[in-house]
Design a protein around this motif. Structure first.
Motif, PDB file in Angstrom:
ATOM      1  N   PRO A 153      -0.976   3.952 -13.004  1.00 31.31           N
ATOM      2  CA  PRO A 153      -0.710   3.530 -11.566  1.00 31.31           C
ATOM      3  C   PRO A 153      -0.222   4.681 -10.895  1.00 31.31           C
ATOM      4  CG  PRO A 153       0.311   2.144 -13.308  1.00 31.31           C
ATOM      5  CD  PRO A 153      -0.087   3.415 -14.040  1.00 31.31           C
ATOM      6  N   ARG A 154      -0.218   4.270  -9.406  1.00 33.76           N
ATOM      7  CA  ARG A 154       0.344   5.404  -8.478  1.00 33.76           C
ATOM      8  C   ARG A 154       1.796   5.402  -8.456  1.00 33.76           C
ATOM      9  NH1 ARG A 154       0.664   5.228  -2.510  1.00 33.76           N
ATOM     10  NH2 ARG A 154      -0.257   3.293  -2.800  1.00 33.76           N
ATOM     11  N   ILE A 155       2.436   6.406  -8.646  1.00 37.44           N
ATOM     12  CA  ILE A 155       3.972   6.387  -8.522  1.00 37.44           C
ATOM     13  C   ILE A 155       4.366   6.914  -7.025  1.00 37.44           C
ATOM     14  CG2 ILE A 155       5.980   7.740  -9.644  1.00 37.44           C
ATOM     15  CD1 ILE A 155       4.200   6.296 -11.544  1.00 37.44           C
ATOM     16  N   VAL A 156       5.279   5.880  -6.668  1.00 36.91           N
ATOM     17  CA  VAL A 156       6.010   6.079  -5.428  1.00 36.91           C
ATOM     18  C   VAL A 156       7.428   6.262  -5.353  1.00 36.91           C
ATOM     19  CG1 VAL A 156       4.033   4.767  -4.375  1.00 36.91           C
ATOM     20  CG2 VAL A 156       6.134   3.564  -4.859  1.00 36.91           C
ATOM     21  N   THR A 157       8.129   6.932  -4.355  1.00 38.75           N
ATOM     22  CA  THR A 157       9.537   7.427  -4.359  1.00 38.75           C
ATOM     23  C   THR A 157      10.342   6.202  -3.446  1.00 38.75           C
ATOM     24  OG1 THR A 157       8.826   9.783  -4.261  1.00 38.75           O
ATOM     25  CG2 THR A 157      11.083   9.117  -3.894  1.00 38.75           C
ATOM     26  N   PRO A 158      11.229   5.556  -4.255  1.00 37.19           N
ATOM     27  CA  PRO A 158      12.005   4.639  -3.264  1.00 37.19           C
ATOM     28  C   PRO A 158      12.737   4.959  -2.334  1.00 37.19           C
ATOM     29  CG  PRO A 158      13.066   5.152  -5.391  1.00 37.19           C
ATOM     30  CD  PRO A 158      11.954   5.641  -5.477  1.00 37.19           C
ATOM     31  N   LEU A 159      13.241   4.212  -1.370  1.00 37.66           N
ATOM     32  CA  LEU A 159      14.013   4.629  -0.157  1.00 37.66           C
ATOM     33  C   LEU A 159      15.475   5.086  -0.779  1.00 37.66           C
ATOM     34  CD1 LEU A 159      13.346   1.919   2.373  1.00 37.66           C
ATOM     35  CD2 LEU A 159      12.549   4.203   2.511  1.00 37.66           C
ATOM     36  N   PRO A 160      15.722   6.278  -0.710  1.00 40.66           N
ATOM     37  CA  PRO A 160      17.268   6.773  -1.163  1.00 40.66           C
ATOM     38  C   PRO A 160      18.173   6.115  -0.450  1.00 40.66           C
ATOM     39  CG  PRO A 160      16.276   8.335   0.160  1.00 40.66           C
ATOM     40  CD  PRO A 160      15.339   7.336   0.048  1.00 40.66           C
ATOM     41  N   ALA A 161      19.397   5.982  -1.497  1.00 41.50           N
ATOM     42  CA  ALA A 161      20.684   5.501  -0.568  1.00 41.50           C
ATOM     43  C   ALA A 161      21.064   6.634   0.093  1.00 41.50           C
ATOM     44  CB  ALA A 161      21.588   5.175  -1.387  1.00 41.50           C
ATOM     45  N   ARG A 162      21.706   6.086   1.457  1.00 44.89           N
ATOM     46  CA  ARG A 162      22.292   7.273   2.439  1.00 44.89           C
ATOM     47  C   ARG A 162      23.132   8.396   1.792  1.00 44.89           C
ATOM     48  NH1 ARG A 162      22.149   7.328   7.940  1.00 44.89           N
ATOM     49  NH2 ARG A 162      21.484   5.378   7.832  1.00 44.89           N
ATOM     50  N   LYS A 163      24.008   7.914   0.953  1.00 47.21           N
ATOM     51  CA  LYS A 163      24.660   8.911  -0.047  1.00 47.21           C
ATOM     52  C   LYS A 163      24.071  10.051  -0.922  1.00 47.21           C
ATOM     53  CE  LYS A 163      25.999   5.518  -3.552  1.00 47.21           C
ATOM     54  NZ  LYS A 163      25.318   6.402  -4.638  1.00 47.21           N
ATOM     55  N   ASP A 164      22.919   9.726  -1.100  1.00 45.06           N
ATOM     56  CA  ASP A 164      22.262  10.464  -2.225  1.00 45.06           C
ATOM     57  C   ASP A 164      21.356  11.393  -1.586  1.00 45.06           C
ATOM     58  OD1 ASP A 164      23.485   9.140  -4.308  1.00 45.06           O
ATOM     59  OD2 ASP A 164      21.796   7.572  -4.508  1.00 45.06           O
ATOM     60  N   VAL A 165      21.060  11.120  -0.216  1.00 50.01           N
ATOM     61  CA  VAL A 165      19.998  12.082   0.659  1.00 50.01           C
ATOM     62  C   VAL A 165      20.316  13.728   0.481  1.00 50.01           C
ATOM     63  CG1 VAL A 165      18.777  12.501   2.651  1.00 50.01           C
ATOM     64  CG2 VAL A 165      19.403  10.303   1.793  1.00 50.01           C
ATOM     65  N   THR A 166      19.369  14.596  -0.062  1.00 44.42           N
ATOM     66  CA  THR A 166      19.688  15.810   0.095  1.00 44.42           C
ATOM     67  C   THR A 166      18.516  16.390   0.635  1.00 44.42           C
ATOM     68  OG1 THR A 166      18.382  16.349  -2.013  1.00 44.42           O
ATOM     69  CG2 THR A 166      21.086  15.726  -2.056  1.00 44.42           C
ATOM     70  N   LEU A 167      18.775  17.654   1.230  1.00 41.75           N
ATOM     71  CA  LEU A 167      17.500  18.415   1.760  1.00 41.75           C
ATOM     72  C   LEU A 167      16.347  18.621   1.096  1.00 41.75           C
ATOM     73  CD1 LEU A 167      16.407  19.886   4.474  1.00 41.75           C
ATOM     74  CD2 LEU A 167      17.583  21.891   3.667  1.00 41.75           C
ATOM     75  N   TYR A 168      16.757  18.977  -0.143  1.00 39.22           N
ATOM     76  CA  TYR A 168      15.841  19.113  -1.109  1.00 39.22           C
ATOM     77  C   TYR A 168      14.954  18.006  -1.510  1.00 39.22           C
ATOM     78  CZ  TYR A 168      13.237  20.551  -5.530  1.00 39.22           C
ATOM     79  OH  TYR A 168      12.129  20.934  -6.354  1.00 39.22           O
ATOM     80  N   HIS A 169      15.539  16.726  -1.460  1.00 40.24           N
ATOM     81  CA  HIS A 169      14.804  15.518  -1.727  1.00 40.24           C
ATOM     82  C   HIS A 169      13.964  15.206  -0.428  1.00 40.24           C
ATOM     83  CE1 HIS A 169      14.244  11.075  -1.917  1.00 40.24           C
ATOM     84  NE2 HIS A 169      14.274  11.132  -3.207  1.00 40.24           N
ATOM     85  N   TRP A 170      14.449  15.652   0.789  1.00 40.56           N
ATOM     86  CA  TRP A 170      13.752  15.098   2.135  1.00 40.56           C
ATOM     87  C   TRP A 170      12.524  16.100   1.979  1.00 40.56           C
ATOM     88  CZ3 TRP A 170      12.544  18.092   6.381  1.00 40.56           C
ATOM     89  CH2 TRP A 170      12.035  17.202   7.490  1.00 40.56           C
ATOM     90  N   LEU A 171      12.511  17.424   1.357  1.00 43.72           N
ATOM     91  CA  LEU A 171      11.415  18.260   1.615  1.00 43.72           C
ATOM     92  C   LEU A 171      10.224  17.554   0.684  1.00 43.72           C
ATOM     93  CD1 LEU A 171      12.927  21.743   1.753  1.00 43.72           C
ATOM     94  CD2 LEU A 171      11.860  20.811   3.538  1.00 43.72           C
ATOM     95  N   PHE A 172      10.870  17.433  -0.551  1.00 43.63           N
ATOM     96  CA  PHE A 172       9.712  17.359  -1.486  1.00 43.63           C
ATOM     97  C   PHE A 172       9.486  15.978  -2.189  1.00 43.63           C
ATOM     98  CE2 PHE A 172      11.266  21.768  -1.892  1.00 43.63           C
ATOM     99  CZ  PHE A 172      10.271  22.305  -1.690  1.00 43.63           C
TER     100      PHE A 172
END
Length: 492
Positions: free
Chosen positions: A196-215
């Motif tokens: 199946p296709r793998i999708v990324t869940p919406l992150p919790a606000r406290k977990d957001v990092t610049l690296y995660h946003w980029l990739f």
């Protein structure tokens, strides 16, 4: 097939989570994940299994082993009491646990062949109707003998509502049934694996990092604006197995059981998909987090690179002895392409150094080529995203999202450029380790760190990060000193 009345008995499935029993908290999380899978997919003819090992150890048994297994068995029993199966049926939740074996390559006691070994033994057990490879835990380890499919998921993978039935519906379709050749050891039609296709869940606000946003890309499930396809499936009729998906038990047993050498295969997904024919099912999605920390991602990529280079003997065997493994040319290309991809960072660094030394081409041209190597693909996709597919759109929102995608593509390219030295050293280390271990030492070919362990060891404090990566500025200064000593004609 729609399977409107649920998964039928003749297409019984098992959802299995391969995992390590390392501590009480991780066991609680694994059992909770099994419960969530059942609540999202409450199928009558489905079992949910914790496919477990103990952590590596210097001896066959350690003091905490029995307590950890007892906790897992007790929690699984509580789930069965809460969600009882029909009278006369096997229990809905089970634990399939293996004892350790001594590994010559690792020089310690581990679960045989790690995750690959667990899945191979489970396939063999279901195909042959015997569970001798797993510890006998009574009803808590009794599986349904007529299980036709296994859906394997990582410990952090989410199985959304209805996905189990959808996967089985695709596998059950007559056109997708795997067809073996006369020898019974190669699949010539249909598919034994569905990815199946793998999708990324919406992150919790406290977990957001610049690296995660980029990739991580776009997060959440949005099948209307994020429809995708798999180029290999579209052009060659085969997808790429990435470790989470559905197995046809009997077909996989026929083509894989006992065929791969012990203690050598680290990255087994691509190899299994090549031998068993994998279909990419992009309209069915699973959910899994992307790394939030750069070091966690680097650890995973390092392991992937080592595993890819440890497949080099198989790639040569596919070319020189094609009769041994019947593998299509497109799968040989995938293996070669992984090796090529691992060389991009070292080759880019070498090109920049040669350009600074005054050889080959201008340093600015070399810099542009390196940046294009890392960002041209994402940039083309981001630019294409500015073209609306229809007129009835919220234009401001649409272009805001397109602009964010363009910023991600540019930021990702600049990140790779800034991290080029680190990535080149990491790739060189992974390739050198793999080749040395295969050709000389024959040790640590199955070296592996779980995602949870990598995440737990990741550092965020400046002092800790500086201590972790102190060698990078030292190497950079050494390279600069070498260029200065050589009298490099720097560009104006």
């Amino acid at each position: 097939l729609a399977l409107a009345n649920g998964i039928p008995a003749e297409h019984r499935a098992m959802v299995a989570i391969p995992a390590l029993l390392s501590d009480d908290a991780s066991i609680d999380a694994l059992v909770h994940r099994l419960e969530l899978h059942h609540l999202a997919n409450p199928e009558r003819h489905a079992q949910f299994a914790l496919l477990s090992d103990w952590a590596d150890a210097p001896t066959a048994q350690v003091e905490s082993d029995q307590a950890l297994l007892a906790r897992a068995t007790r929690l699984i029993g509580a789930l069965n009491a809460r969600y009882p199966a029909e009278a006369g049926s096997v229990q809905r939740f089970i634990v399939l646990h293996r004892a350790r074996q001594f590994s010559e390559t690792e020089q310690c006691w581990i679960g045989w062949e790690r995750k690959r070994g667990k899945l191979e033994l489970l396939v063999d057990a279901l195909a042959l109707g015997t569970g001798a490879s797993f510890l006998s835990l009574g009803d808590a380890s009794r599986f349904a003998l007529d299980t036709r499919y296994i859906v394997t998921l990582d410990s952090d993978t989410q199985l959304p509502p209805g996905r189990l039935r959808e996967l089985v519906g695709v596998a059950a379709h007559p056109h997708n049934q795997p067809r073996l050749d006369a020898s019974g050891r190669a699949i010539v039609g249909g598919y034994a694996i569905l990815q199946p296709r793998i999708v990324t869940p919406l992150p919790a606000r406290k977990d957001v990092t610049l690296y995660h946003w980029l990739f991580a890309g776009r997060c959440g499930i949005d099948p209307y604006s994020a429809a995708t396809s798999e180029i290999y499936q579209d052009l060659f009729g085969e997808g790429t197995f990435t470790g989470k998906g559905l197995f046809n038990v009997r077909a996989l047993h026929a083509v894989l059981s006992g065929r791969l050498p012990d203690g050598q295969v680290l990255s087994h997904d691509l190899l299994e998909g090549a031998l068993a024919r994998c279909a990419a099912v992009t309209d069915i999605t699973l959910i899994e987090d992307a790394p939030f920390h750069a070091d966690v991602a680097a650890s995973r990529v390092h392991r992937w690179m080592r595993g890819d280079w440890q497949l080099l003997p198989f790639l040569l065997s596919f070319i020189l002895r094609p009769a041994r493994y019947r593998v299509r040319a497109v799968n040989r290309w995938k293996m070669f392409d992984n090796l090529r991809r691992s060389l991009v960072a070292p080759a880019s660094l070498a090109l920049l150094l040669l350009a600074l030394y005054g050889a080959i081409l201008s340093p600015w041209a070399a810099l542009a080529l390196v940046l294009a190597a890392f960002s041209a693909g994402p940039l083309m996709g981001a630019v294409a995203g500015f073209s609306p597919s229809r007129d009835d759109l919220a234009k401001r929102h649409f272009y805001r999202q397109a602009g964010a995608d363009l910023a991600r593509a540019l930021g990702g390219g600049l990140w790779h450029l800034a991290q080029l030295l680190q990535q080149a050293l990491m790739a060189t280390d992974a390739i050198t380790r793999a080749l040395y271990r295969m050709a000389i030492s024959r040790r640590h070919l199955l070296q592996w760190t779980t995602a949870a362990a990598a995440h737990a060891s990741a550092k965020t404090a400046f002092v800790d990060v500086a201590r972790e990566h102190w060698s990078l500025p030292v190497v950079a200064l050494a390279l600069l000193a070498t260029l200065l000593w050589a009298g490099t004609p720097y560009p104006a």
